[in-house]
Design an enzyme around this catalytic site. Sequence first.
Site, PDB file in Angstrom:
ATOM      1  N   HIS A 232      54.140  -5.541   4.910  1.00  0.00           N
ATOM      2  CA  HIS A 232      53.057  -6.316   4.295  1.00  0.00           C
ATOM      3  C   HIS A 232      52.956  -5.983   2.804  1.00  0.00           C
ATOM      4  CE1 HIS A 232      48.829  -7.959   4.107  1.00  0.00           C
ATOM      5  NE2 HIS A 232      48.840  -7.145   3.054  1.00  0.00           N
ATOM      6  N   GLU A 233      52.855  -4.691   2.522  1.00  0.00           N
ATOM      7  CA  GLU A 233      52.743  -4.272   1.123  1.00  0.00           C
ATOM      8  C   GLU A 233      54.025  -4.553   0.350  1.00  0.00           C
ATOM      9  OE1 GLU A 233      49.955  -3.509  -0.135  1.00  0.00           O
ATOM     10  OE2 GLU A 233      48.919  -3.463   1.784  1.00  0.00           O
TER      11      GLU A 233
ATOM     12  N   HIS B 158      53.952  -7.991  -1.110  1.00  0.00           N
ATOM     13  CA  HIS B 158      53.249  -8.044  -2.397  1.00  0.00           C
ATOM     14  C   HIS B 158      54.145  -7.516  -3.518  1.00  0.00           C
ATOM     15  CE1 HIS B 158      49.577  -9.241  -0.524  1.00  0.00           C
ATOM     16  NE2 HIS B 158      49.341  -8.084   0.084  1.00  0.00           N
TER      17      HIS B 158
ATOM     18  N   ASP C  73      72.480 -22.133  34.881  1.00  0.00           N
ATOM     19  CA  ASP C  73      73.454 -22.155  33.774  1.00  0.00           C
ATOM     20  C   ASP C  73      73.810 -23.577  33.356  1.00  0.00           C
ATOM     21  OD1 ASP C  73      73.538 -19.357  33.849  1.00  0.00           O
ATOM     22  OD2 ASP C  73      75.156 -19.362  35.328  1.00  0.00           O
TER      23      ASP C  73
END
Length: 406
Positions: free
Chosen positions: A21-22, A25, A205
């Site tokens: 997350h950081e 930024h 399949d």
Amino acid sequence: MVNVLGVVLFALGIGISVALHEFGHLLTAKAFGMKVTRYFIGFGPKIWSFRRGETEYGLKVIPAGGFCEIVGMTALDEVAPEDAPRAFYRQKTWKRVIVLSAGSITHFILGLLIIYVAAISLGLPNTQNLPIAGEISQCAQATQDPVTGKYSPCTASDPAPAKAAGLQPGDRILSVAGKPTPTYNDMVTITRDAKGPTPFVVERDGRQLTLSVDVATVQRILDPTKPLGPNDKTGPVGAIGMSPSATISYGPIAAFGATGVFTGQMFGAVWDGLKALPTKIPALLTAIAGGQRDADAPVSVVGASLIGGQAADRGLWWFFVILLANLNFFVGVFNLLPLLPLDGGHIAVNLYERVRDAVRKWRGKPAGAPVDYVKLLPLTYLLVLLGGAYTLLAITADIVNPIKLG
């Protein structure tokens, strides 16, 4: 031991999500030429760090988040004259919005990747109740207890219709006795009325096969929709000894569509959960007081990690990774709410300034002064206090009365 490993792995997954997350930024800020002075995971005293270029990278003691420090986040920040052109508040609005939303976008990308990998490996939840074979039992148990709903143990004399007919885990039952079976419940309903050799058309399949299943007659609760109890009537019904699959695995191409559909479902659930947060406070208080823990009550990262440990202990790794993806979506959406100090609050302020200045320009007036964040501090502190109290409430409930997987 596996439970502890699951808790540690889930907590590690949360830590990686926060770090990414950081990093979102950081990456976007540097791409736009802004000056980033610090990138740290955790808060409090510094454990370790190193410097590369103008940025210090490191870890801090309290693993409860992280931060990316960009020069001049607001016009009120003190900025050295040489750094002024690279200050955050001096950049175009669209660049600021991208940097502010990059953390949440990173969560969304990470969640999508987790779901896609799960789709082609562990499988995604069978949310549509499709008639896909899960476990093929050793027998069709002869009786069912009307009070507990449990089946009698298998004996040597009990038939095993599904196993004998060659049904395999992953087979999708398309029809039974010529009647289509769009859901697993439809398949069960038709099978309960069948007896003896019955044609089952299955997809395996990519190919369709017709299997002759010798449906056994067993004793079951006649109305499985009613609550279990001693007055439930049991009677003869057809059964084949098969349980539904909790998950569905996809090929690399089909997984794209499945990932998109399931992600949409998860975003809907996340939004519903966010809207219901205020109404869940009584459930948390009840759990802390020793009452029954509501399975739909919010959980903290502590509670999520404990649930992850339980999932690992039961071998439900598909649930483990889906829970981690869901947490990423929740954090991403929550962080975009237009409330300070969340990124969404900063985005709202920047967009407000942009719209306000556009209106002023249309009216022949100069751009207005930057929003005074000092005036917004009382509201910010209030939201931090309420959010902290809610988080503490959820953590307490997760410790004294954690949610247990049923």
